[in-house]
Design a protein around this motif. Structure first.
Motif, PDB file in Angstrom:
ATOM      1  N   LEU A  43       0.828  -1.210   0.000  1.00  0.00           N
ATOM      2  CA  LEU A  43       0.000   0.000   0.000  1.00  0.00           C
ATOM      3  C   LEU A  43       0.860   1.256   0.000  1.00  0.00           C
ATOM      4  N   LYS A  44       1.937   1.227   0.765  1.00  0.00           N
ATOM      5  CA  LYS A  44       2.832   2.383   0.823  1.00  0.00           C
ATOM      6  C   LYS A  44       3.431   2.657  -0.550  1.00  0.00           C
ATOM      7  N   LYS A  45       3.843   1.600  -1.247  1.00  0.00           N
ATOM      8  CA  LYS A  45       4.380   1.756  -2.597  1.00  0.00           C
ATOM      9  C   LYS A  45       3.334   2.331  -3.550  1.00  0.00           C
ATOM     10  N   ALA A  46       2.065   2.009  -3.277  1.00  0.00           N
ATOM     11  CA  ALA A  46       0.970   2.480  -4.140  1.00  0.00           C
ATOM     12  C   ALA A  46       0.521   3.898  -3.774  1.00  0.00           C
ATOM     13  N   GLU A  52      -6.680   6.136   5.295  1.00  0.00           N
ATOM     14  CA  GLU A  52      -7.355   6.600   4.089  1.00  0.00           C
ATOM     15  C   GLU A  52      -8.303   5.510   3.591  1.00  0.00           C
ATOM     16  N   SER A  53      -9.508   5.894   3.195  1.00  0.00           N
ATOM     17  CA  SER A  53     -10.418   4.930   2.590  1.00  0.00           C
ATOM     18  C   SER A  53     -11.346   5.639   1.623  1.00  0.00           C
ATOM     19  N   LYS A  54     -11.926   4.861   0.764  1.00  0.00           N
ATOM     20  CA  LYS A  54     -12.826   5.408  -0.246  1.00  0.00           C
ATOM     21  C   LYS A  54     -14.092   5.974   0.392  1.00  0.00           C
ATOM     22  N   ASP A  55     -14.541   5.328   1.444  1.00  0.00           N
ATOM     23  CA  ASP A  55     -15.839   5.669   1.997  1.00  0.00           C
ATOM     24  C   ASP A  55     -15.718   6.502   3.265  1.00  0.00           C
ATOM     25  N   LYS A  56     -15.213   7.717   3.138  1.00  0.00           N
ATOM     26  CA  LYS A  56     -15.070   8.596   4.295  1.00  0.00           C
ATOM     27  C   LYS A  56     -16.427   9.097   4.775  1.00  0.00           C
ATOM     28  N   LYS A  57     -17.402   9.144   3.877  1.00  0.00           N
ATOM     29  CA  LYS A  57     -18.745   9.571   4.258  1.00  0.00           C
ATOM     30  C   LYS A  57     -19.318   8.624   5.302  1.00  0.00           C
TER      31      LYS A  57
END
Length: 94
Positions: A43-46, A52-57
């Protein structure tokens, strides 16, 4: 230099599960049979940042619900304390 036993497609899918679908690192690492440290490195390399996530809502909705529930708990505790005091004074009056 050692070669990784995992294909780039495998790594990309694991990263996608965390970054795009919002699954936790521990959940994904356990499901696909790798260590969480390995997945964190991928994940760090990416370019992923911890937390962090897509669904912060969804997270903010959960935080809002927690605030409401905490306020309700405070209100209920206050009401309970008032009833305890009322019961105490009622027993003294008799």
């Amino acid at each position: 230099m050692s070669t990784s036993p995992y294909t780039e497609e495998f790594k990309a899918e694991a990263i996608k599960l965390v970054m795009e679908e919002g699954h936790s690192v521990l959940e994904v690492s356990k499901a696909i049979g790798i260590s969480d440290v390995t997945l964190y490195a991928w994940l760090k390399k990416a370019g992923w940042k911890s937390g962090e996530s897509k669904d912060k809502k969804k997270l903010s909705e959960t935080e809002e619900e927690n605030k409401k529930l905490k306020a309700e708990i405070r209100k209920l505790k206050m009401e309970r304390d008032i009833l305890k005091k009322a019961a105490y004074f009622a027993s003294d009056a008799q």
